[in-house]
Design a protein around this motif. Structure first.
Motif, PDB file in Angstrom:
ATOM      1  N   ALA A 152       0.859  -1.187   0.000  1.00 12.69           N
ATOM      2  CA  ALA A 152       0.000   0.000   0.000  1.00 12.69           C
ATOM      3  C   ALA A 152       0.891   1.231   0.000  1.00 12.69           C
ATOM      4  N   VAL A 153       0.776   2.038  -1.038  1.00 11.73           N
ATOM      5  CA  VAL A 153       1.709   3.141  -1.286  1.00 11.73           C
ATOM      6  C   VAL A 153       1.007   4.490  -1.146  1.00 11.73           C
ATOM      7  N   LEU A 154       1.633   5.396  -0.390  1.00 10.62           N
ATOM      8  CA  LEU A 154       1.183   6.787  -0.332  1.00 10.62           C
ATOM      9  C   LEU A 154       1.977   7.574  -1.374  1.00 10.62           C
ATOM     10  N   ARG A 155       1.266   8.114  -2.366  1.00  9.55           N
ATOM     11  CA  ARG A 155       1.929   8.866  -3.419  1.00  9.55           C
ATOM     12  C   ARG A 155       1.753  10.369  -3.256  1.00  9.55           C
ATOM     13  N   GLU A 156       0.656  10.758  -2.637  1.00  9.57           N
ATOM     14  CA  GLU A 156       0.369  12.185  -2.505  1.00  9.57           C
ATOM     15  C   GLU A 156      -0.363  12.428  -1.195  1.00  9.57           C
ATOM     16  N   VAL A 157       0.064  13.448  -0.450  1.00  5.18           N
ATOM     17  CA  VAL A 157      -0.573  13.790   0.818  1.00  5.18           C
ATOM     18  C   VAL A 157      -2.059  14.060   0.609  1.00  5.18           C
ATOM     19  N   GLY A 158      -2.877  13.483   1.488  1.00  3.22           N
ATOM     20  CA  GLY A 158      -4.312  13.704   1.414  1.00  3.22           C
ATOM     21  C   GLY A 158      -5.053  12.797   0.449  1.00  3.22           C
ATOM     22  N   LYS A 159      -4.324  11.937  -0.241  1.00  7.68           N
ATOM     23  CA  LYS A 159      -4.935  11.029  -1.212  1.00  7.68           C
ATOM     24  C   LYS A 159      -4.943   9.599  -0.663  1.00  7.68           C
ATOM     25  N   PRO A 160      -5.877   8.764  -1.128  1.00  6.05           N
ATOM     26  CA  PRO A 160      -5.898   7.366  -0.677  1.00  6.05           C
ATOM     27  C   PRO A 160      -4.625   6.632  -1.073  1.00  6.05           C
ATOM     28  N   LEU A 161      -4.276   5.598  -0.304  1.00  9.91           N
ATOM     29  CA  LEU A 161      -3.154   4.745  -0.661  1.00  9.91           C
ATOM     30  C   LEU A 161      -3.545   3.885  -1.862  1.00  9.91           C
ATOM     31  N   THR A 162      -2.564   3.549  -2.677  1.00  6.63           N
ATOM     32  CA  THR A 162      -2.801   2.695  -3.834  1.00  6.63           C
ATOM     33  C   THR A 162      -2.091   1.360  -3.628  1.00  6.63           C
ATOM     34  N   ILE A 163      -2.741   0.280  -4.059  1.00 10.02           N
ATOM     35  CA  ILE A 163      -2.144  -1.054  -3.946  1.00 10.02           C
ATOM     36  C   ILE A 163      -1.322  -1.301  -5.207  1.00 10.02           C
ATOM     37  N   GLU A 164      -0.006  -1.488  -5.022  1.00 11.65           N
ATOM     38  CA  GLU A 164       0.909  -1.591  -6.150  1.00 11.65           C
ATOM     39  C   GLU A 164       1.861  -2.768  -5.983  1.00 11.65           C
ATOM     40  N   GLU A 165       2.526  -3.107  -7.079  1.00 15.54           N
ATOM     41  CA  GLU A 165       3.621  -4.064  -7.033  1.00 15.54           C
ATOM     42  C   GLU A 165       4.912  -3.309  -6.728  1.00 15.54           C
TER      43      GLU A 165
ATOM     44  N   LYS B 110      12.177   5.250  -7.467  1.00 14.35           N
ATOM     45  CA  LYS B 110      12.155   5.668  -6.058  1.00 14.35           C
ATOM     46  C   LYS B 110      10.959   5.107  -5.303  1.00 14.35           C
ATOM     47  N   MET B 111      11.224   4.602  -4.083  1.00 10.52           N
ATOM     48  CA  MET B 111      10.176   4.163  -3.164  1.00 10.52           C
ATOM     49  C   MET B 111      10.763   4.236  -1.757  1.00 10.52           C
ATOM     50  N   ALA B 112      10.216   5.111  -0.923  1.00  6.00           N
ATOM     51  CA  ALA B 112      10.775   5.332   0.407  1.00  6.00           C
ATOM     52  C   ALA B 112      10.280   4.290   1.402  1.00  6.00           C
ATOM     53  N   GLN B 113      11.174   3.876   2.292  1.00  6.30           N
ATOM     54  CA  GLN B 113      10.785   3.015   3.412  1.00  6.30           C
ATOM     55  C   GLN B 113      10.285   3.894   4.547  1.00  6.30           C
ATOM     56  N   PHE B 114       9.215   3.467   5.189  1.00  5.29           N
ATOM     57  CA  PHE B 114       8.540   4.273   6.216  1.00  5.29           C
ATOM     58  C   PHE B 114       8.932   3.810   7.610  1.00  5.29           C
ATOM     59  N   LEU B 115       9.539   4.701   8.391  1.00  4.57           N
ATOM     60  CA  LEU B 115       9.870   4.438   9.795  1.00  4.57           C
ATOM     61  C   LEU B 115      10.620   3.119   9.977  1.00  4.57           C
ATOM     62  N   ASN B 116      11.576   2.888   9.094  1.00  7.04           N
ATOM     63  CA  ASN B 116      12.451   1.703   9.144  1.00  7.04           C
ATOM     64  C   ASN B 116      11.753   0.391   8.821  1.00  7.04           C
ATOM     65  N   LEU B 117      10.446   0.417   8.496  1.00 10.94           N
ATOM     66  CA  LEU B 117       9.686  -0.831   8.379  1.00 10.94           C
ATOM     67  C   LEU B 117       8.929  -0.980   7.060  1.00 10.94           C
ATOM     68  N   SER B 118       7.883  -0.137   6.851  1.00  6.58           N
ATOM     69  CA  SER B 118       6.977  -0.272   5.703  1.00  6.58           C
ATOM     70  C   SER B 118       6.252  -1.623   5.750  1.00  6.58           C
ATOM     71  N   SER B 119       5.345  -1.749   6.720  1.00  8.39           N
ATOM     72  CA  SER B 119       4.694  -3.044   6.936  1.00  8.39           C
ATOM     73  C   SER B 119       3.346  -3.206   6.252  1.00  8.39           C
ATOM     74  N   PHE B 120       2.883  -2.206   5.495  1.00  6.81           N
ATOM     75  CA  PHE B 120       1.697  -2.408   4.660  1.00  6.81           C
ATOM     76  C   PHE B 120       2.153  -3.066   3.362  1.00  6.81           C
ATOM     77  N   ALA B 121       2.793  -4.206   3.499  1.00  9.58           N
ATOM     78  CA  ALA B 121       3.354  -4.925   2.357  1.00  9.58           C
ATOM     79  C   ALA B 121       3.505  -6.396   2.723  1.00  9.58           C
ATOM     80  N   GLU B 122       3.592  -7.231   1.728  1.00 11.07           N
ATOM     81  CA  GLU B 122       3.675  -8.672   1.974  1.00 11.07           C
ATOM     82  C   GLU B 122       5.002  -9.085   2.588  1.00 11.07           C
TER      83      GLU B 122
ATOM     84  N   LYS C 125      -8.254  -6.998   4.868  1.00 13.19           N
ATOM     85  CA  LYS C 125      -7.237  -7.281   3.859  1.00 13.19           C
ATOM     86  C   LYS C 125      -6.482  -5.991   3.530  1.00 13.19           C
ATOM     87  N   LEU C 126      -5.329  -6.129   2.904  1.00 12.20           N
ATOM     88  CA  LEU C 126      -4.523  -4.970   2.535  1.00 12.20           C
ATOM     89  C   LEU C 126      -5.321  -3.990   1.686  1.00 12.20           C
ATOM     90  N   GLU C 127      -6.182  -4.535   0.817  1.00  9.82           N
ATOM     91  CA  GLU C 127      -6.955  -3.679  -0.083  1.00  9.82           C
ATOM     92  C   GLU C 127      -7.956  -2.790   0.653  1.00  9.82           C
TER      93      GLU C 127
END
Length: 366
Positions: free
Chosen positions: A4-17, A130-142, A342-344
């Protein structure tokens, strides 16, 4: 892997590969089994705190170790683990003086110029991966790729969905009581905000033997839930002046107050409801740029106000103990989970957080 990726502040997260690297010498690859949807994530979605974008969010999680780097000594393949965003190096000044949660050593991250832990395949030929890791973790991912000092092994009979909660909200709340403020048996406690962190704080105060635990919120259902976690008294902040009500209940104020929302007004209330010599603990994430106003003469009564980050934790020791506390019936986790998703469904969980309806939604991975 799906993330689950945040691409823009204030916008919903998108489910991506999203692609994930291989473990470096001190790194651990984890198969994510559960991830709590925390209000802290929402702060970054809404822009109250800045973060490089795009980013895979999530920071409250548990999983199974799939691979380890050549120098990893703390966990092994097959271990069940809880993650912690406050990764530590183990040899800087704050680590060596017992304040591991304050470590900000760059050693726990990959250096500039190294391949990032997370990235996107450049299918378009644009060169933008580019894809940033969030707070050392990024756990909205498989999967998660983390420093070995960002996770700890736990007993295998602990359910993953409940273990995940210990990774942030429970460690933050219980730790604030036990470590940051040092609540002693018989002392009085007030907790402002009865979301996941606030409820864990109430539970922690009960475990510490606090004599009176006052829960404060505007939502009746959360106040009822607070009683289940150990609150002896509740105050409806929408109907009563919380400061006046606390002072009347305690005959002058509490020994310890905990602000678990992140607002200017509630931080100021936390300080005002103290008795002489009391301590106010700010757990909530107050937005960047917000200034707090306090009455100067109150300091003559030796009242104190302090921050608490991640419960001042020593998580490799604390988290396994909290697991044991849950398995022994002392720590309440089942009641914290309002639904499993679910993640979605992550964006609907954020919508519910905004409405203040639920204790915790937990993403469960197959």
């Amino acid at each position: 892997m799906k993330a689950a990726v945040l691409r823009e502040v204030g916008k919903p997260l998108t489910i991506e590969e999203v692609s994930i690297g291989k473990p470096g010498p001190r790194e651990v690859l984890i198969r994510t089994k559960a991830a709590g949807v925390c209000h802290s994530d929402l702060h970054f979605v809404e822009g109250s705190y800045p973060h490089p974008l795009p980013a895979v969010l999530g920071h409250e999680s548990a999983g199974i170790v799939e691979a380890v780097g050549s120098e990893v000594r703390t966990v092994k393949v097959g271990d069940h683990v809880i993650t912690c965003l406050s990764a530590y190096c183990g040899h800087c000044e704050v680590c060596l003086t017992g304040h591991m949660s304050l470590c900000i050593s760059p050693e726990t991250k990959r250096a500039k110029g190294e391949e990032p832990r997370l990235f996107r395949e450049d299918l378009s030929g644009s060169g933008d991966t580019k894809m940033a890791q969030f707070l050392n973790l990024s756990s909205f991912a498989e999967q998660m790729l983390v420093h070995e000092h960002a996770c700890v092994a736990i007993r295998r009979d602990m359910p993953f969905d409940r273990a995940a909660l210990i990774g942030c909200s429970v460690m933050t709340g219980v730790g604030a009581v036990i470590h940051t403020s040092g609540v002693r048996p018989g002392e009085t406690v007030a907790v402002i905000g009865c979301g996941g962190v606030g409820l864990a704080t109430i539970n922690g105060a009960a475990m510490a033997g606090a004599g009176r635990i006052i829960a404060i919120d505007r939502i009746h259902s959360k106040l009822e839930l607070a009683r289940q976690f150990g609150a002896t008294d509740v105050i409806d902040a929408g109907a009563d002046d919380p400061v006046k009500a606390v002072q009347e209940l305690t005959g002058g104020g509490v020994h310890h107050s905990f602000e678990a929302i992140g607002l200017k007004v509630t931080a100021e209330q936390a300080f005002k409801m103290l008795r002489r010599g009391g301590t106010a603990n700010i757990i909530g994430m107050i937005p960047v740029g917000t200034m707090i106003e306090l009455h100067g003469p109150d300091f003559l009564g030796e009242k104190k106000i302090q921050g608490s980050f991640m419960g001042s934790n020593r998580f490799p020791v604390d988290m396994p103990r909290l697991v044991d506390a849950y398995m022994g019936g002392k720590l309440k986790l089942d009641e914290l989970i309002s639904r499993r998703i679910k993640l979605e469904d992550v964006n609907s969980a954020f919508d519910e957080l905004k409405r203040g309806e639920l204790a915790r939604s937990v993403i469960v991975f197959d």
